[in-house]
Write an enzyme that holds these catalytic residues in place. Structure first.
Site, PDB file in Angstrom:
ATOM      1  N   TYR A 166       9.292   1.335  -2.698  1.00  0.00           N
ATOM      2  CA  TYR A 166       8.385   1.885  -3.710  1.00  0.00           C
ATOM      3  C   TYR A 166       8.935   3.239  -4.147  1.00  0.00           C
ATOM      4  O   TYR A 166       8.596   4.283  -3.582  1.00  0.00           O
ATOM      5  CB  TYR A 166       6.978   2.073  -3.138  1.00  0.00           C
ATOM      6  CG  TYR A 166       6.195   0.814  -2.868  1.00  0.00           C
ATOM      7  CD1 TYR A 166       6.630  -0.432  -3.298  1.00  0.00           C
ATOM      8  CD2 TYR A 166       4.980   0.879  -2.179  1.00  0.00           C
ATOM      9  CE1 TYR A 166       5.893  -1.577  -3.043  1.00  0.00           C
ATOM     10  CE2 TYR A 166       4.233  -0.261  -1.924  1.00  0.00           C
ATOM     11  CZ  TYR A 166       4.702  -1.486  -2.350  1.00  0.00           C
ATOM     12  OH  TYR A 166       3.956  -2.611  -2.090  1.00  0.00           O
ATOM     13  N   GLY A 205       0.371  -4.287 -13.875  1.00  0.00           N
ATOM     14  CA  GLY A 205      -1.000  -3.795 -13.828  1.00  0.00           C
ATOM     15  C   GLY A 205      -1.968  -4.719 -14.521  1.00  0.00           C
ATOM     16  O   GLY A 205      -1.609  -5.761 -15.070  1.00  0.00           O
TER      17      GLY A 205
END
Length: 303
Positions: free
Chosen positions: A70, A229
């Site tokens: 990440y 998203g």
């Protein structure tokens, strides 16, 4: 629904091995940049990301999901967690995952069993820990039906040596969970799951509960949007339930997820402090049997 006074404790707790966590946690994937979780987007504001992490803990979040992969060109989720929260609270559980990796340019790679120790040590360095609470072995799609014994066995060896406290698996099928449990205890399964999931996925969630294994869905809010998203639009059914509660669609999706069983945890991620409050507040949202059935109709319809 109001969010200011609601804490993560409202969702109840679950045991990851000998570690107690509130059932609503925090996913660090979206901390490093704005927009898509991976790629070369706009770097996140460092101070804001740190403040979101600290606020999450203030709101009772004691389960944070992260990974060394990440990162964006200027941000690392693990480094942000370390900067924001070290020295770590005694009750904070940090879960990370290995298997995937990214080189400095962001290109993806998958670790061999022999490379997993290096990935574990990378997480240890970045987080400033001498052991990792929970490590998930993430399985690539190319191994969707294959054996995970060699990789999982390598992590079991690291668990035996004290570098890892508990093990989980991610992106797996029921037969892979069964295989892993013959090698070492499995405290959690982390798969994509949410409103509109396939019937067989729902069966797997239920089976995990019967075995005492936590199910930790990712993309519970984003759904088909994945790492891009959540979509700006949502289904009529989700919006109707949200309107009835004065809640957001994201809160309804989280509430539905948490009501799939006491072993189901949620790890919604955000770099937005307002969204953080809304996500934690969803831990107190209770949907009626009729509302659950309405949302389940999306599930059984097989999106």
């Amino acid at each position: 629904m109001t969010s200011e006074t609601i804490t993560a404790a409202a969702a109840g707790t679950w045991e990851l091995g000998d570690l107690t966590v509130n059932r609503i946690g925090f996913g660090a994937m979206r901390l490093t940049q704005n927009g898509r979780a991976f790629g070369n987007g706009i770097p996140s504001d460092r101070d804001r990301a740190i403040s979101v992490l600290r606020r999450a803990v203030e709101l009772g979040v004691n389960h944070i999901d992260t990974a060394a992969f990440y990162f964006s060109p200027l941000r690392s989720a693990n480094e942000l967690i370390n900067r924001a929260l070290a020295p770590y609270p005694d009750d904070l559980v940090i879960t990370t995952k290995v298997g995937p990796g990214r080189d400095p340019s962001g290109e993806w790679l998958w670790a061999t069993p022999g490379q997993l120790r290096g990935q574990v040590e990378e997480n240890l360095r970045q987080l400033g820990r001498d052991h990792l609470d929970v490590v998930n072995l993430r399985i690539p799609r190319s191994l969707a039906t294959g054996s995970i014994a060699e990789h999982f066995g390598a992590l079991a060896g690291l668990r035996d040596s004290g570098l890892i406290r508990h093990l989980g698996i991610s992106n797996v099928r029921p037969e892979q969970l069964a295989e892993a449990r013959t090698i070492a205890p499995v405290v959690c399964v982390q798969n994509s799951y949410g409103v509109g999931a396939r019937p067989e996925d729902h069966d797997f969630v239920r089976a995990c509960g019967e075995q005492g294994v936590a199910f930790v869905p990712f993309y519970a809010i984003a759904s088909a949007g994945g790492d891009a998203g959540a979509s700006a639009t949502d289904s009529e059914e989700v919006l109707a339930v949200a309107s009835a509660h004065g809640a957001t669609a994201a809160q309804v999706r989280l509430a539905w997820t948490l009501q799939q069983g006491p072993h189901v945890l949620a790890i919604p991620g955000t770099g937005n402090p307002d969204h953080l409050l809304e996500n934690v507040a969803a831990s107190a949202l209770r949907l009626s049997a009729d509302e659950l059935a309405r949302l389940d109709s999306l599930h059984t319809g097989g999106e």
